[in-house]
Design a protein around this motif. Structure first.
Motif, PDB file in Angstrom:
ATOM      1  N   ALA B  62      25.430 -32.335 -15.797  1.00  0.00           N
ATOM      2  CA  ALA B  62      25.307 -30.888 -15.963  1.00  0.00           C
ATOM      3  C   ALA B  62      24.277 -30.335 -14.986  1.00  0.00           C
ATOM      4  O   ALA B  62      24.471 -29.252 -14.408  1.00  0.00           O
ATOM      5  CB  ALA B  62      24.921 -30.552 -17.401  1.00  0.00           C
ATOM      6  N   ARG B  65      25.955 -30.201 -11.601  1.00  0.00           N
ATOM      7  CA  ARG B  65      26.923 -29.114 -11.493  1.00  0.00           C
ATOM      8  C   ARG B  65      26.219 -27.770 -11.412  1.00  0.00           C
ATOM      9  O   ARG B  65      26.667 -26.858 -10.728  1.00  0.00           O
ATOM     10  CB  ARG B  65      27.877 -29.112 -12.702  1.00  0.00           C
ATOM     11  CG  ARG B  65      28.991 -30.079 -12.702  1.00  0.00           C
ATOM     12  CD  ARG B  65      29.962 -30.085 -11.547  1.00  0.00           C
ATOM     13  NE  ARG B  65      30.095 -28.960 -10.681  1.00  0.00           N
ATOM     14  CZ  ARG B  65      30.485 -29.058  -9.399  1.00  0.00           C
ATOM     15  NH1 ARG B  65      30.730 -30.235  -8.894  1.00  0.00           N
ATOM     16  NH2 ARG B  65      30.623 -27.967  -8.671  1.00  0.00           N
ATOM     17  N   THR B  66      25.101 -27.640 -12.130  1.00  0.00           N
ATOM     18  CA  THR B  66      24.375 -26.366 -12.070  1.00  0.00           C
ATOM     19  C   THR B  66      23.849 -26.142 -10.659  1.00  0.00           C
ATOM     20  O   THR B  66      23.906 -25.032 -10.135  1.00  0.00           O
ATOM     21  CB  THR B  66      23.230 -26.374 -13.086  1.00  0.00           C
ATOM     22  OG1 THR B  66      23.731 -26.798 -14.341  1.00  0.00           O
ATOM     23  CG2 THR B  66      22.627 -24.998 -13.229  1.00  0.00           C
ATOM     24  N   THR B 482      31.823 -26.059 -12.245  1.00  0.00           N
ATOM     25  CA  THR B 482      30.640 -25.986 -13.100  1.00  0.00           C
ATOM     26  C   THR B 482      30.995 -25.376 -14.440  1.00  0.00           C
ATOM     27  O   THR B 482      30.565 -25.871 -15.497  1.00  0.00           O
ATOM     28  CB  THR B 482      29.544 -25.174 -12.408  1.00  0.00           C
ATOM     29  OG1 THR B 482      29.267 -25.764 -11.151  1.00  0.00           O
ATOM     30  CG2 THR B 482      28.281 -25.136 -13.241  1.00  0.00           C
ATOM     31  N   TYR B 486      30.646 -27.179 -18.231  1.00  0.00           N
ATOM     32  CA  TYR B 486      29.989 -26.661 -19.432  1.00  0.00           C
ATOM     33  C   TYR B 486      30.936 -26.688 -20.627  1.00  0.00           C
ATOM     34  O   TYR B 486      30.539 -27.031 -21.746  1.00  0.00           O
ATOM     35  CB  TYR B 486      29.477 -25.244 -19.205  1.00  0.00           C
ATOM     36  CG  TYR B 486      28.293 -25.157 -18.260  1.00  0.00           C
ATOM     37  CD1 TYR B 486      28.087 -24.030 -17.481  1.00  0.00           C
ATOM     38  CD2 TYR B 486      27.372 -26.193 -18.148  1.00  0.00           C
ATOM     39  CE1 TYR B 486      27.010 -23.941 -16.621  1.00  0.00           C
ATOM     40  CE2 TYR B 486      26.300 -26.119 -17.291  1.00  0.00           C
ATOM     41  CZ  TYR B 486      26.123 -24.984 -16.526  1.00  0.00           C
ATOM     42  OH  TYR B 486      25.060 -24.902 -15.672  1.00  0.00           O
ATOM     43  N   ALA B 489      31.107 -30.169 -21.782  1.00  0.00           N
ATOM     44  CA  ALA B 489      29.900 -30.525 -22.531  1.00  0.00           C
ATOM     45  C   ALA B 489      29.962 -29.977 -23.950  1.00  0.00           C
ATOM     46  O   ALA B 489      29.584 -30.661 -24.912  1.00  0.00           O
ATOM     47  CB  ALA B 489      28.664 -29.986 -21.806  1.00  0.00           C
ATOM     48  N   ALA B 490      30.452 -28.729 -24.073  1.00  0.00           N
ATOM     49  CA  ALA B 490      30.591 -28.153 -25.408  1.00  0.00           C
ATOM     50  C   ALA B 490      31.540 -28.992 -26.251  1.00  0.00           C
ATOM     51  O   ALA B 490      31.301 -29.253 -27.431  1.00  0.00           O
ATOM     52  CB  ALA B 490      31.094 -26.717 -25.298  1.00  0.00           C
TER      53      ALA B 490
END
Lengths: 189, 644, 338
Positions: B62, B65-66, B482, B486, B489-490
């Motif tokens: 993450a 990617r950010t 990206t 996310y 990830a959620a």
């Protein structure tokens, strides 16, 4: 379960504490120290006139000397700026050996930096104008590692090049012997 | 699905259960925690630790990617970024993917083959501890700013003494040593269990497909791991004592590193992938109410994949300037491995076609697997071609490919499998609604994150870059990636929360909530500490689907830990063997070994002095005892001082 | 931040729909023989693999469609009536895979062979990769006609070039996607790549093997020009830099030669002759500086010299202590190096 969590917390705290000061592994990509080189640096133990107190060593010495990245950079500049042209891989030849324990003008970081900046009699050029300060400190850190005086953990074992000496990080200060001693003897003996 | 809350097919009456449970129990408290040799305990720990590393690796991703969402982003400096992507790869490959597959096997294999525990239980325990030690070392290094920085592949000379200053690459190399020892130990244990401890009647032709996949994987681990041990040991040696293995100027070769690494590295990805295939087979059979179509073909495909995987490694080196004719051989081999995979895909879809699929959460992951893995496999066929590979090698196209095959081919089956066997492990059912939501988020987030990477790779974006120029036009696709990351990830968060909440408050599950046919469903959920009160006798591939009552064998000793060994091919009972009691030696040996490994990062003499405590521990661990049969005889003849 | 991001996202999706294939660093816009041949196998792969994927999806969809049948009383363990048909299907599928793979392997092999063909009288270049810049040399008819430049490759259209690839420190990779596949530069080893550009234009190459802190900013400009323009360029590049006339530039030359610049860089026609860093003799003929990290404008040049670490943290180029007057003078001097 609860004491497991407490134990984990202790371990984590220990780790954080240890992380507080590990100069060896810092990568300072934008090191811009003060633009001044070290002030008057004693190059010999002989002092004319009344005794003066010793100069405090420049703090940058400690920062550069034990830092692996600075030593690695110094290793590179040593080749690039042709230090090896006279000092070879530390064994000396045209210039004195840098791997041994004999330092004509002093072997501390300040003194090595001063030698590089100011030049020295019998052929050591003055690089003060030419090589930026940070790089001179890095070269000095590498030179100290050649004689085994630097932190062994920070020094590299070898370069990606031909090698005729034992690994740098296992170097021990070599006493000067024989012909090389005579050849490099200068006015100070 | 049926909440089959009835009594399990194999259950003991309460008195026998209590006595047997006492014999097999782990002591209480911290001592029990450190000394347990119960495969289920170790398996659970292994799975949880593996998932923790998955989350940590995901957080690192993450962060990456950010940083890459916008061109010329100043969020993360290049030094930290290099550490982050190296940590991400190292964590996912060495601390998550292989260990968690072995973890699932450690828990499930004895249950699936009808045994009371794993073979070599103490070695199994040691495998977990040494794995944990390696992971802790790596993350401690990350906190201390000495995380590896040369990628998970750590090519020399970038990782060598001159270009990787300090101890970072040494930490990487020793992590390899830790995890490879752990992997080897678990692999030996798993292979021995599957070969020698199967229930009577479970011939090789009746072994569950997950067990087959773990058997083959274990042998692959044993053959492949030594290569990476050599690669990393030579690297440590170059860095610590100035050897010249990878120093071209002194006769060494950077290409030697690549050959050694990839000889391991390619089988490694199949080591990760094959267990997933086994999981897919198990889930598909249960949810389609039909045994998997083409069992012999499936087993042959697994075997072929396992063998072929060792003949492909040069396809990672097509850009290095090796002779082109030799490269072409690896093109052919790399394309050939598509055949067993393709055949297996047909067999699973045929099972669904002919069966009556119910789309519970695990089955959703199977469908997701097929859609995702096949796409990744096809991009792999593209990469197998030398000329095409010279264009897309080391670009985001490759990043997309391997995430499609690893996440699609291993993580999706794993997530489905954890959901599927969760009721067996914990005795509680996870929420089906949360499971579907998690799947939806994970599947859509994954594709949104990784499909655009094919495009930016084709558009010229190399990998392992901490930023890129705005004028290249890659910003839009990177932003999409990206966003997808996310969402993914959620989804993972929902998935894990579902399990955590269900473990405490989920509805109770019976012994066989999904109606599966394997032996693991013949015992209670969670299983008693001794797995099976009586040894099942197997008469088909899905013993619980044969319609009749499951035949059992009784007579294993109930006053000591005893297991039944059977022959390799026909599973005829051959002998009764003792199984070790809980022991502190695996843990203590781990401590001594960790001191040796970590010390030798800093000084080579630790290899010498550190091996003394390790030797002492191993001697204590293997101190000879009278054989199991002699101990039982002595006890039964009433000789005083014999075992109780 | 959100709105421009959304706008960018929707534009990108639209661009994707229109196949954003044009670009200076993309394999989808081949401008040379090698890239064109690779494009052939790429399209073949796309069609064959796409067709196979479609077949898998169709079969899967069919199986999901059939899921609406009524459930069975007991699970099916023995052979079912559909099995013979499925076995034939499996055999057919396996045969289809084998046939497809044979086609792809053969095509790949044939294209690979054609890429390896030698062409007569190629232009010879030597590229040496350093952390994090490219040293480019063109051989000439005589030894004194060795042309040295940095971060820049200029090629005549229609003529084959062979690039000799070496690395000075770690492994790098030379990649111009519009022209050819990538080849690694490995210390201790000499590799070769052939380039035969067929279209004039401006392209970009980038290092494609992770090589340390500034791997992301190790690019180089590629220009393909007419043969006449190439010869003219070569003639200009071989000439030494004329001493500057204007006062500020002359002061800049003096500063350049007396400060740290001279320790690493070379400008033919001046006192600077070090080969550790890029050759700057014709700096103004390049479109970018710092290996593609910044465009070649006055402001960028000043910013790069004043603070190299700000542009490329970790670069070996140090910050040389220059007053603003000295900095302007040096930049003025560099701007005379056309």
């Amino acid at each position: 379960m609860r004491h497991r969590r407490r134990r984990l917390g202790l371990a984590f705290g220990l780790v954080l504490a240890l992380s507080a000061g590990c100069n060896r592994e810092n990568r300072n990509l934008d090191a811009t120290g003060p633009e001044t080189l070290p002030g008057l640096v004693a190059v010999s133990t002989l002092k004319p006139g009344p005794a003066r107190g010793p100069q405090p060593p420049d703090p940058r010495g400690a920062e550069y000397e034990g830092n692996a990245q600075h030593i690695a950079n110094g290793q590179r500049y040593y080749q690039w700026f042709n230090c090896s042209g006279c000092h070879f891989n530390g064994g000396g030849g045209i210039g004195p050996a840098l791997m041994d324990s004999k330092w004509r003008y002093g072997g501390s970081m300040d003194q090595i930096v001063a030698s590089i900046v100011q030049g020295r009699p019998n052929g050591m050029p003055a690089f003060g104008d030419k090589i930026p300060e940070q790089q001179i400190w890095e070269i000095a850190a590498y030179v100290r590692s050649l004689s085994g005086e630097a932190d062994k953990l920070a020094a590299p074992s070898r370069a990606e090049a031909m090698r005729s000496t034992p690994p740098i990080n296992n170097a021990n200060p070599q006493p000067q012997t024989g012909d090389s001693a005579a050849a490099t003897a200068g006015p100070n003996g | 699905m049926s909440l089959d809350a009835g009594a399990p097919p194999i259950a003991l009456d309460p008195e026998r259960h209590a006595a047997l449970a006492r014999v097999w129990a782990t002591p209480r408290g911290l001592w029990g925690f450190l000394t347990t040799v119960d495969a289920k305990e170790i398996g659970k720990r292994y799975i949880v630790t593996g998932l923790v590393f998955f989350v940590l690796g995901g957080l690192l991703a993450a962060a990456m990617r950010t940083q890459l969402a916008r061109p010329e982003s100043g969020l993360i400096d290049p030094d930290r970024y290099n550490q982050i992507f190296s940590m991400h790869g190292t964590t996912m490959m060495f601390l998550f993917a292989v260990p968690i597959m072995e973890a699932m096997a450690v828990y499930l294999t004895p249950l699936m083959v009808g045994a009371r525990t794993m073979a070599f239980p103490r070695l199994n325990a040691f495998s977990y501890w040494i794995y944990l030690a390696g992971g802790v070392m790596l993350y401690a290094a990350f906190v201390l700013n000495i995380a590896p920085e040369a990628g998970w592949t750590a090519y020399a000379p970038l990782s060598g003494p001159q270009f990787s200053a300090g101890k970072r690459s040494d930490i990487w190399a020793q992590l390899i040593t830790f995890t490879e020892v752990a992997g080897l130990a678990a692999a030996v244990s798993i292979a021995a269990t599957i070969l020698k401890m199967r229930a009577p009647g479970m011939t090789l032709a009746r072994v569950p497909l997950f067990a087959w996949s773990m058997l083959i994987t274990s042998f692959m681990v044993i053959v492949a791991m030594p290569a990476v041990m050599l690669a990393s040991s030579f690297l440590i040696s170059d860095r610590l004592i100035g050897t010249h293995f990878y120093n071209a100027a002194e006769g060494g070769s950077p290409l030697l590193y690549q050959h050694l690494f990839w000889f391991f590295g390619h089988p490694e990805v199949y080591i990760i992938f094959l267990p997933g295939l086994g999981m897919v087979s198990e889930i598909t059979a249960t949810f389609c109410r039909r045994s998997v179509f083409g069992y012999p073909v499936m087993v042959l495909a697994l075997l072929t994949t396992g063998f072929l995987a060792f003949g492909l490694w040069v396809h990672h080196m097509f850009a290095t300037g090796l002779p082109r004719l030799g490269d072409s051989f690896y093109t052919a081999a790399s394309m050939t491995i598509a055949l067993p995979a393709g055949v297996q895909i047909f067999c699973w879809i045929a099972t669904m076609w002919d069966g009556r699929p119910r789309f519970g959460t695990p089955m959703l992951y199977v469908v997701g697997f097929i859609v995702t893995f096949v796409l990744g496999g096809l991009s792999g066929v593209m990469l197998a071609s030398v000329p095409l590979d010279t264009q897309v090698h080391d670009t985001y196209f490759v990043v997309a490919h391997f995430h499609y095959v690893l996440i699609g081919g291993a993580v999706f089956p794993l997530l489905g499998a954890i959901h599927y066997w969760f009721p067996k492990i914990t005795g509680r059912l996870p929420s089906e609604l949360a499971g579907r939501w998690a799947f939806a988020l994970i599947f859509s987030g994954f594709n949104l994150a990784f499909f655009p990477m094919h495009l930016v790779g084709l558009w010229g974006m190399p990998r392992r870059v901490y930023t890129y120029s705005a004028e290249m036009g890659w910003g839009g696709m990177n932003l999409l990636s990206t966003a997808g990351a996310y969402v993914l990830a959620a989804g993972v968060a929902v998935y894990l929360l579902n399990l955590i909440v269900a473990a405490r408050r989920g509805p109770a599950a019976g012994p066989n909530p999904w109606g599966g046919g394997g032996l693991e469903w013949a015992t209670s959920s969670p299983p008693p500490v001794y797995n099976f009160g009586m040894t099942p006798v197997v008469e088909g591939r899905e013993p619980l689907w044969l319609g009749e009552e499951l035949p059992v064998l009784d007579g294993l000793d109930e006053r000591t830990r005893e297991v039944l060994l059977t022959s390799v091919s026909q599973a005829k009972p051959t002998s009764r063997e003792g199984s070790p009691d809980p022991s502190i030696w695996p843990f203590v040996t781990t401590l001594a070994t960790s001191v040796l490994f970590v010390g030798s990062i800093f000084d080579e003499w630790w290899v010498v002095w550190g091996s003394l405590p390790v030797t002492a521990c191993v001697i204590a661990w293997f101190w000879p005892k009278p054989s199991h049969s002699r101990q039982v005889k002595r006890r039964d003849s009433g000789i005083p001082g014999a075992i109780a | 931040m959100i709105r421009p991001a959304l706008r960018m996202a929707s534009l990108s999706v639209a661009a994707l729909a229109l196949c954003g294939c044009r670009g200076v660093q993309t394999m989808l816009d081949p401008a040379g023989d090698q890239a064109r041949q690779i494009d052939v196998i790429w399209r073949l792969m796309l069609w064959v693999c796409g067709a196979m994927y479609l077949l898998v999806l169709v079969f899967l969809a069919w199986a999901l469609w059939r899921a609406r049948r009524p459930p069975l009383a007991a699970p099916a363990t023995g052979p079912t009536p559909a099995e013979p048909g499925l076995e034939r299907g499996l055999a057919g599928w396996a045969g289809l895979i084998v046939a497809g793979l044979i086609v792809l392997v053969t095509a790949s092999f044939l294209i690979d062979r054609s890429l390896a063909e030698l062409r007569p009288h190629p232009l010879r270049l030597k590229v040496t990769a350093h952390q994090w810049w490219w040293q480019v040399e063109y051989e000439g008819a005589r030894p004194d006609q060795l042309l040295t430049t940095a971060n820049q490759v200029v090629l005549p259209v229609g003529r084959s070039a062979v690039v000799e690839l070496r690395a000075d420190d770690v492994i790098h990779s030379f990649w111009i996607p519009n022209l050819a596949g990538k080849v690694d530069l490995i210390p201790g080893r000499t590799n070769y790549v052939a380039l035969t550009p067929r279209r004039t234009g401006v392209f970009r190459g980038q290092c494609a093997e992770f090589c340390g802190l500034q791997h992301a900013k190790m690019a180089f400009d590629v220009q393909v020009v007419d043969p006449a323009a190439f010869d003219a360029w070569r003639g200009r590049q071989l000439a030494a830099a004329a001493p500057p006339v204007e006062a500020q530039a002359a002061l800049g030359k003096q500063t350049f030669e007396s400060k740290g610049c001279v320790m690493c860089h070379r400008i033919q026609g001046s006192e600077a002759s070090a080969t550790v860093g890029p050759d700057l003799t014709h700096l103004m003929s390049r479109r970018h500086i710092a290996a593609g990290a910044r465009p070649n404008t006055r402001g960028d040049l000043a910013a790069w010299i004043a603070d190299p670490q700000g542009t490329k943290p970790g670069t070996p180029m140090p910050r040389v202590a220059l007053s603003s007057e000295e900095l302007n003078a040096v930049v003025a001097y560099l701007e005379t190096l056309k």
